[in-house]
Design a protein around this motif. Sequence first.
Motif, PDB file in Angstrom:
ATOM      1  N   LYS A  53     -18.456  -9.443  -6.002  1.00 43.89           N
ATOM      2  CA  LYS A  53     -17.199  -9.038  -5.378  1.00 43.89           C
ATOM      3  C   LYS A  53     -16.182 -10.167  -5.421  1.00 43.89           C
ATOM      4  CE  LYS A  53     -15.307  -7.167  -1.076  1.00 43.89           C
ATOM      5  NZ  LYS A  53     -15.619  -6.717   0.290  1.00 43.89           N
ATOM      6  N   LEU A  54     -16.658 -11.411  -5.201  1.00 42.92           N
ATOM      7  CA  LEU A  54     -15.763 -12.562  -5.240  1.00 42.92           C
ATOM      8  C   LEU A  54     -15.215 -12.747  -6.646  1.00 42.92           C
ATOM      9  CD1 LEU A  54     -14.470 -15.067  -4.002  1.00 42.92           C
ATOM     10  CD2 LEU A  54     -16.593 -16.315  -4.475  1.00 42.92           C
ATOM     11  N   ALA A  55     -16.076 -12.600  -7.651  1.00 42.55           N
ATOM     12  CA  ALA A  55     -15.640 -12.763  -9.036  1.00 42.55           C
ATOM     13  C   ALA A  55     -14.598 -11.711  -9.404  1.00 42.55           C
ATOM     14  CB  ALA A  55     -16.836 -12.673  -9.981  1.00 42.55           C
ATOM     15  N   LEU A  56     -14.836 -10.475  -8.944  1.00 48.97           N
ATOM     16  CA  LEU A  56     -13.869  -9.418  -9.212  1.00 48.97           C
ATOM     17  C   LEU A  56     -12.536  -9.744  -8.574  1.00 48.97           C
ATOM     18  CD1 LEU A  56     -12.964  -6.611 -10.121  1.00 48.97           C
ATOM     19  CD2 LEU A  56     -14.019  -5.686  -8.044  1.00 48.97           C
ATOM     20  N   CYS A  57     -12.558 -10.213  -7.332  1.00 44.78           N
ATOM     21  CA  CYS A  57     -11.317 -10.534  -6.624  1.00 44.78           C
ATOM     22  C   CYS A  57     -10.562 -11.656  -7.325  1.00 44.78           C
ATOM     23  CB  CYS A  57     -11.624 -10.937  -5.177  1.00 44.78           C
ATOM     24  SG  CYS A  57     -10.165 -11.133  -4.142  1.00 44.78           S
ATOM     25  N   LEU A  58     -11.309 -12.680  -7.790  1.00 40.97           N
ATOM     26  CA  LEU A  58     -10.661 -13.784  -8.485  1.00 40.97           C
ATOM     27  C   LEU A  58     -10.043 -13.309  -9.790  1.00 40.97           C
ATOM     28  CD1 LEU A  58     -13.271 -16.644  -7.902  1.00 40.97           C
ATOM     29  CD2 LEU A  58     -11.008 -16.421  -6.861  1.00 40.97           C
ATOM     30  N   GLY A  59     -10.740 -12.394 -10.477  1.00 41.38           N
ATOM     31  CA  GLY A  59     -10.196 -11.868 -11.720  1.00 41.38           C
ATOM     32  C   GLY A  59      -8.930 -11.066 -11.487  1.00 41.38           C
ATOM     33  N   LEU A  60      -8.952 -10.226 -10.469  1.00 37.38           N
ATOM     34  CA  LEU A  60      -7.779  -9.397 -10.175  1.00 37.38           C
ATOM     35  C   LEU A  60      -6.653 -10.221  -9.558  1.00 37.38           C
ATOM     36  CD1 LEU A  60      -9.447  -6.184  -8.731  1.00 37.38           C
ATOM     37  CD2 LEU A  60      -8.458  -6.511 -10.983  1.00 37.38           C
ATOM     38  N   ALA A  61      -6.975 -11.395  -9.016  1.00 40.13           N
ATOM     39  CA  ALA A  61      -5.950 -12.225  -8.388  1.00 40.13           C
ATOM     40  C   ALA A  61      -4.866 -12.597  -9.379  1.00 40.13           C
ATOM     41  CB  ALA A  61      -6.578 -13.494  -7.805  1.00 40.13           C
ATOM     42  N   ALA A  62      -5.254 -12.790 -10.644  1.00 35.85           N
ATOM     43  CA  ALA A  62      -4.263 -13.131 -11.656  1.00 35.85           C
ATOM     44  C   ALA A  62      -3.253 -12.015 -11.846  1.00 35.85           C
ATOM     45  CB  ALA A  62      -4.950 -13.428 -12.982  1.00 35.85           C
ATOM     46  N   LEU A  63      -3.629 -10.804 -11.468  1.00 37.25           N
ATOM     47  CA  LEU A  63      -2.755  -9.655 -11.650  1.00 37.25           C
ATOM     48  C   LEU A  63      -2.067  -9.248 -10.361  1.00 37.25           C
ATOM     49  CD1 LEU A  63      -5.139  -7.509 -13.844  1.00 37.25           C
ATOM     50  CD2 LEU A  63      -3.221  -8.869 -14.620  1.00 37.25           C
ATOM     51  N   SER A  64      -2.822  -9.244  -9.245  1.00 34.08           N
ATOM     52  CA  SER A  64      -2.260  -8.654  -8.030  1.00 34.08           C
ATOM     53  C   SER A  64      -2.520  -9.465  -6.773  1.00 34.08           C
ATOM     54  CB  SER A  64      -2.851  -7.260  -7.831  1.00 34.08           C
ATOM     55  OG  SER A  64      -4.249  -7.349  -7.681  1.00 34.08           O
ATOM     56  N   GLY A  65      -3.149 -10.613  -6.882  1.00 37.47           N
ATOM     57  CA  GLY A  65      -3.391 -11.423  -5.712  1.00 37.47           C
ATOM     58  C   GLY A  65      -4.394 -10.816  -4.760  1.00 37.47           C
ATOM     59  N   CYS A  66      -5.137  -9.781  -5.195  1.00 34.90           N
ATOM     60  CA  CYS A  66      -6.119  -9.093  -4.344  1.00 34.90           C
ATOM     61  C   CYS A  66      -5.485  -8.509  -3.088  1.00 34.90           C
ATOM     62  CB  CYS A  66      -7.276 -10.028  -3.966  1.00 34.90           C
ATOM     63  SG  CYS A  66      -8.467 -10.206  -5.306  1.00 34.90           S
ATOM     64  N   VAL A  67      -4.193  -8.290  -3.104  1.00 39.33           N
ATOM     65  CA  VAL A  67      -3.512  -7.626  -1.998  1.00 39.33           C
ATOM     66  C   VAL A  67      -2.587  -6.581  -2.608  1.00 39.33           C
ATOM     67  CG1 VAL A  67      -3.605  -9.620  -0.478  1.00 39.33           C
ATOM     68  CG2 VAL A  67      -1.629  -9.336  -1.963  1.00 39.33           C
ATOM     69  N   SER A  68      -2.142  -5.669  -1.779  1.00 44.90           N
ATOM     70  CA  SER A  68      -1.205  -4.651  -2.232  1.00 44.90           C
ATOM     71  C   SER A  68       0.207  -5.210  -2.157  1.00 44.90           C
ATOM     72  CB  SER A  68      -1.336  -3.400  -1.360  1.00 44.90           C
ATOM     73  OG  SER A  68      -0.404  -2.433  -1.768  1.00 44.90           O
ATOM     74  N   LEU A  69       0.823  -5.426  -3.302  1.00 44.62           N
ATOM     75  CA  LEU A  69       2.164  -5.987  -3.342  1.00 44.62           C
ATOM     76  C   LEU A  69       3.211  -4.897  -3.142  1.00 44.62           C
ATOM     77  CD1 LEU A  69       1.779  -8.350  -6.424  1.00 44.62           C
ATOM     78  CD2 LEU A  69       1.583  -8.950  -4.008  1.00 44.62           C
ATOM     79  N   PRO A  70       4.356  -5.226  -2.538  1.00 43.69           N
ATOM     80  CA  PRO A  70       5.401  -4.224  -2.346  1.00 43.69           C
ATOM     81  C   PRO A  70       6.041  -3.856  -3.670  1.00 43.69           C
ATOM     82  CG  PRO A  70       6.201  -6.402  -1.727  1.00 43.69           C
ATOM     83  CD  PRO A  70       4.751  -6.551  -2.011  1.00 43.69           C
ATOM     84  N   PRO A  71       6.593  -2.644  -3.787  1.00 46.27           N
ATOM     85  CA  PRO A  71       7.298  -2.266  -5.004  1.00 46.27           C
ATOM     86  C   PRO A  71       8.444  -3.227  -5.291  1.00 46.27           C
ATOM     87  CG  PRO A  71       6.881  -0.351  -3.638  1.00 46.27           C
ATOM     88  CD  PRO A  71       6.528  -1.553  -2.815  1.00 46.27           C
ATOM     89  N   ARG A  72       8.879  -3.252  -6.567  1.00 50.03           N
ATOM     90  CA  ARG A  72       9.911  -4.188  -6.996  1.00 50.03           C
ATOM     91  C   ARG A  72      11.259  -3.868  -6.357  1.00 50.03           C
ATOM     92  NH1 ARG A  72      10.737  -2.038 -11.395  1.00 50.03           N
ATOM     93  NH2 ARG A  72      12.948  -1.565 -11.477  1.00 50.03           N
ATOM     94  N   GLY A  73      11.775  -4.799  -5.507  1.00 46.21           N
ATOM     95  CA  GLY A  73      13.110  -4.674  -4.953  1.00 46.21           C
ATOM     96  C   GLY A  73      13.353  -3.383  -4.210  1.00 46.21           C
ATOM     97  N   LYS A  74      14.610  -3.018  -4.100  1.00 47.52           N
ATOM     98  CA  LYS A  74      14.997  -1.791  -3.426  1.00 47.52           C
ATOM     99  C   LYS A  74      15.170  -0.685  -4.448  1.00 47.52           C
ATOM    100  CE  LYS A  74      17.421  -4.143   0.349  1.00 47.52           C
ATOM    101  NZ  LYS A  74      18.726  -4.288   1.055  1.00 47.52           N
ATOM    102  N   THR A  75      15.123   0.542  -3.959  1.00 53.98           N
ATOM    103  CA  THR A  75      15.351   1.691  -4.828  1.00 53.98           C
ATOM    104  C   THR A  75      16.742   2.258  -4.562  1.00 53.98           C
ATOM    105  OG1 THR A  75      14.327   3.195  -3.222  1.00 53.98           O
ATOM    106  CG2 THR A  75      12.907   2.236  -4.912  1.00 53.98           C
ATOM    107  N   VAL A  76      17.224   3.030  -5.506  1.00 58.62           N
ATOM    108  CA  VAL A  76      18.556   3.627  -5.376  1.00 58.62           C
ATOM    109  C   VAL A  76      18.438   5.129  -5.560  1.00 58.62           C
ATOM    110  CG1 VAL A  76      19.742   1.549  -6.182  1.00 58.62           C
ATOM    111  CG2 VAL A  76      19.035   3.276  -7.836  1.00 58.62           C
ATOM    112  N   ALA A  77      19.426   5.838  -5.063  1.00 57.60           N
ATOM    113  CA  ALA A  77      19.444   7.284  -5.207  1.00 57.60           C
ATOM    114  C   ALA A  77      19.609   7.661  -6.679  1.00 57.60           C
ATOM    115  CB  ALA A  77      20.585   7.875  -4.385  1.00 57.60           C
ATOM    116  N   THR A  78      18.827   8.628  -7.106  1.00 55.84           N
ATOM    117  CA  THR A  78      18.900   9.074  -8.495  1.00 55.84           C
ATOM    118  C   THR A  78      20.179   9.871  -8.719  1.00 55.84           C
ATOM    119  OG1 THR A  78      16.487   9.195  -8.611  1.00 55.84           O
ATOM    120  CG2 THR A  78      17.731  10.398 -10.281  1.00 55.84           C
TER     121      THR A  78
END
Length: 207
Positions: free
Chosen positions: A7-32
């Motif tokens: 589990k630790l190895a998996l977390c370290l591997g995914l850390a390079a991609l997502s930090g093992c946490v749920s990141l917020p969506p990019r910036g703010k959104t706008v009305a379509t």
Amino acid sequence: MSGRFRKLALCLGLAALSGCVSLPPRGKTVATDAGLVAAQAAREEALRQVHDWRLDGRLGISNASDSRGNGSGSLSWQQRGDSYVFTVNGGFGYDYRLSGDSRGAVLEGVGKQPIRGADAEALMRKAAGWSVPLASLRAWVLGLRATGAPAQITFGTDRLPAVLEQDGWRVEYRAWDNTRQPALPTKVFASKPPYKVRLSVSDWTLR
């Protein structure tokens, strides 16, 4: 390897991609609005004309219901029309190569002999515990809506897709390469419980 260290190895591997946490969506959104819809349609039309491309980067996949589908590694994906070569090295306990076209697929590296089948998704589900829609992912990694199912897009303040929802999947675009025209995604997070896919693209090559 014990479950704790796996589990630790998996977390370290995914850390390079997502930090093992749920990141917020990019910036703010706008009305379509009509302008955003037209710009996305033009962008999709331009990229659908590109039949030969390659991306290199990192891939992380987690499956809450099947530990075989957990891991991360370097990814090379080359697409030439319907023909593709999808290679992942490291992080899954083995290196594998998935190749094929509209006539069938071949999976190498999982067993002693190549595994062949008519459907790439079925091959990966049986051999690696994945249930990822590879045909749709081919469109999503380019920031396009896949054909065959309704899709909803939320746009960011940069007027590029921030979230695409289609066929039960939520695809979040966390970063884009705006130096290209049309722009191309560089961080793509897709999820549909129990699956999560994290893709970080270091290089795009379009021909």
